[in-house]
Motif scaffolding. Structure first.
Motif, short mmCIF file in Angstrom:
data_model
loop_
_atom_site.label_atom_id
_atom_site.label_comp_id
_atom_site.label_asym_id
_atom_site.label_seq_id
_atom_site.Cartn_x
_atom_site.Cartn_y
_atom_site.Cartn_z
N LYS A 6 -9.22 -42.49 65.35
CA LYS A 6 -8.98 -41.32 64.52
C LYS A 6 -8.58 -40.14 65.40
O LYS A 6 -9.21 -39.88 66.42
CB LYS A 6 -10.21 -40.97 63.68
CG LYS A 6 -10.47 -42.00 62.57
CD LYS A 6 -11.60 -41.60 61.66
CE LYS A 6 -11.77 -42.64 60.54
NZ LYS A 6 -12.92 -42.33 59.66
N LYS A 18 0.37 -33.89 65.01
CA LYS A 18 1.14 -34.64 63.99
C LYS A 18 2.17 -35.55 64.65
O LYS A 18 2.37 -36.70 64.22
CB LYS A 18 1.83 -33.67 63.03
CG LYS A 18 0.88 -32.93 62.09
CD LYS A 18 1.63 -31.88 61.28
CE LYS A 18 0.68 -31.04 60.44
NZ LYS A 18 1.40 -29.93 59.74
N CYS A 21 0.40 -38.59 66.07
CA CYS A 21 0.04 -39.53 65.01
C CYS A 21 1.27 -40.27 64.48
O CYS A 21 1.19 -41.45 64.12
CB CYS A 21 -0.67 -38.80 63.87
SG CYS A 21 -2.34 -38.29 64.29
N SER A 22 2.40 -39.58 64.42
CA SER A 22 3.63 -40.24 63.99
C SER A 22 3.99 -41.39 64.93
O SER A 22 4.38 -42.48 64.47
CB SER A 22 4.78 -39.22 63.94
OG SER A 22 6.00 -39.83 63.60
N LYS A 25 1.67 -44.20 64.39
CA LYS A 25 1.77 -44.76 63.03
C LYS A 25 0.42 -44.75 62.31
O LYS A 25 0.02 -45.71 61.66
CB LYS A 25 2.36 -46.17 63.05
CG LYS A 25 3.82 -46.20 63.54
CD LYS A 25 4.38 -47.60 63.53
CE LYS A 25 5.89 -47.62 63.76
NZ LYS A 25 6.33 -46.91 64.97
N ILE A 26 -0.29 -43.63 62.46
CA ILE A 26 -1.53 -43.41 61.73
C ILE A 26 -1.49 -42.02 61.12
O ILE A 26 -0.69 -41.17 61.53
CB ILE A 26 -2.79 -43.54 62.64
CG1 ILE A 26 -2.76 -42.45 63.74
CG2 ILE A 26 -2.90 -44.92 63.24
CD1 ILE A 26 -4.04 -42.37 64.57
N LYS A 27 -2.34 -41.78 60.15
CA LYS A 27 -2.38 -40.44 59.56
C LYS A 27 -3.30 -39.54 60.40
O LYS A 27 -4.26 -40.02 61.02
CB LYS A 27 -2.86 -40.49 58.11
CG LYS A 27 -4.32 -40.83 57.91
CD LYS A 27 -4.68 -40.80 56.44
CE LYS A 27 -6.17 -41.07 56.22
NZ LYS A 27 -7.04 -40.00 56.70
N SER A 29 -6.24 -37.34 60.85
CA SER A 29 -7.50 -37.21 60.12
C SER A 29 -7.78 -35.74 59.82
O SER A 29 -7.41 -34.84 60.59
CB SER A 29 -8.65 -37.81 60.93
OG SER A 29 -8.47 -39.20 61.08
N GLU A 30 -8.45 -35.50 58.73
CA GLU A 30 -8.65 -34.12 58.25
C GLU A 30 -9.87 -33.47 58.90
O GLU A 30 -10.96 -34.04 58.93
CB GLU A 30 -8.80 -34.11 56.74
CG GLU A 30 -8.76 -32.71 56.15
CD GLU A 30 -8.79 -32.69 54.63
OE1 GLU A 30 -8.90 -31.58 54.06
OE2 GLU A 30 -8.72 -33.78 54.02
#
Length: 313
Positions: A6, A18, A21-22, A25-27, A29-30
Motif C-alpha cells: 500500500k 500518483k 502508483c500508476s 499498477k495499484i491505486k 491508498s487513501e
C-alpha cells in the motif's frame, strides 16, 4: 499469508505518489490529513493496514517543517494500526545540508531528522541523492540511497552536445560529476567556490578545458541559484559554448527564478523529487517515479534494488 503493498501520499507531493502508483499498477491508498482549528495536524489511513507493507511518500518542500511533522504523525498512525512494515519514501531529504558542525555551537540537524523519523516508527527509508552519502550512517537501519544520474545521462545523450564537459560547481560535486561524465564518455571540469554570505556564491577558480565546448553544470540541487549562475558567468568568461545545468532537486527558493531566467541557460534539467516551479525558462523535468516504483516493488517482494537502479559506472 502474503502482505499487501500500500502506498500513501502525504501533502507535500501527491502527484509524484500518483505517478508511482500508476507505474506499480495499484491505486493510491487513501490517507486522511486535516488540521484542527488551532493548527495541529491530524492524520490516519482511511483503510486498514494491518499486516501490510506500507510506503509513505513525503518529500521536503518550501513548507519543510510542516512536511516533517505531518510525516511523523502519519508514521505513528501506521505503526499503531499494525502495519507489518513502514517505509518512508522521501525523495528530497529535509535538512540534508546541515550535516556537520561547520562552526561552533551548530546542530547536526540532518542526523536529528533521521532519529525523529526512526522514533516516529519508520523501518526503512528510500531517498534520492542525499547531500552527502555519509548521512546514510545517521540511521540505525540501512537505507536505499538512489541517484538520478542515469536519467540525466539518457537525457543529455539525446542532445548531441558538442564535445561536452561536465562541470562540478565546487569540489564537493566533483565525484558525482565524474560519474556522470563516465556515463557520457567525456571529461570534467571543477570549480572552486566560496560563500561570502548565506545564499551568495563566488567562483574563485576553474580547472579544466571548457573553451568552445558545451558545458553541463551538474549538482545535487538548485536552491537560490547563486552557485549555478556564478558558474555560468565563469564558464562564459572562459569561452564555453552553450551552458546547460542539471540538478536532481529543484528547490528554486527566494531569487532563484529571477536569477535563472536572467542567466541564459540553454536548458535547465531537473527531476520531480520536489514539485517544480515551472516559471523557469528552458525547463526540462525528468520523473523519478519509474525508478521509485521499481525500488518499492522489489523491496516489497524481497528482491535486490540494484537490478532496478544499476551499480555505479
Amino acid at each position: 499469508m502474503a502482505s499487501h503493498l500500500k502506498v500513501f501520499a502525504g501533502s507535500s507531493h501527491p502527484e509524484l505518489a500518483k505517478a508511482i502508483c500508476s507505474k506499480l499498477k495499484i491505486k493510491l491508498s487513501e490517507l486522511l490529513v486535516s488540521k484542527f482549528a488551532c493548527g495541529e495536524i491530524y492524520a490516519k489511513p482511511v483503510e486498514t493496514v494491518r499486516g501490510d507493507d506500507v510506503f509513505i511518500v513525503q518529500t521536503g518542500t518550501g513548507n519543510v517543517n510542516e512536511d516533517l511533522i505531518e510525516l511523523f504523525i502519519v508514521l505513528d498512525s501506521m505503526k499503531r494500526s499494525f502495519a507489518r512494515s513502514v517505509h518512508v519514501v522521501v525523495p528530497y531529504y529535509p535538512y540534508a545540508r546541515q550535516d556537520r558542525v561547520a562552526s561552533p555551537r551548530e546542530p547536526i540537524s540532518a542526523k536529528l531528522v533521521a532519529k525523529l523519523i526512526e522514533a516516529a516508527g519508520a523501518d526503512h527509508v528510500i531517498t534520492v541523492q542525499i547531500h552527502s552519502e555519509q548521512q546514510q550512517g545517521f540511521f540505525s537501519f540501512p537505507i536505499d540511497h538512489l541517484n538520478a544520474r542515469k536519467l540525466f545521462a539518457e537525457c543529455l545523450g539525446k542532445k548531441k552536445l558538442k564535445n561536452p564537459v561536465i562541470v562540478a560547481p565546487d569540489a564537493g560535486a566533483a565525484k558525482d560529476a565524474d560519474r556522470l561524465a563516465r556515463l557520457l564518455g567525456t571529461t570534467i571540469a571543477v570549480m572552486s567556490k566560496v560563500r561570502p554570505n548565506f545564499n551568495q556564491a563566488e567562483i574563485t577558480s576553474l580547472v579544466g578545458d571548457v573553451k568552445g565546448r558545451d558545458c553541463v553544470i551538474f549538482d545535487d540541487m538548485i536552491d537560490t541559484a547563486g552557485s549555478v549562475c556564478a558558474a555560468f558567468k565563469t564558464l562564459k568568461a572562459h569561452g564555453a559554448k552553450d551552458v546547460y545545468v542539471a540538478a536532481t532537486h529543484a528547490v528554486f527558493s527566494g531569487p532563484a527564478v529571477e536569477r535563472m531566467n536572467k542567466t541564459g541557460f540553454k536548458s535547465v534539467i531537473v527531476t520531480d523529487t520536489i514539485p517544480v516551479n515551472k516559471k523557469i525558462k528552458n525547463l526540462e523535468i525528468l520523473s523519478v517515479a519509474p525508478m521509485l516504483a521499481g525500488v518499492i516493488k522489489n523491496v516489497h517482494e524481497g528482491k535486490s534494488v540494484t537490478q532496478v537502479i544499476g551499480g555505479r559506472p
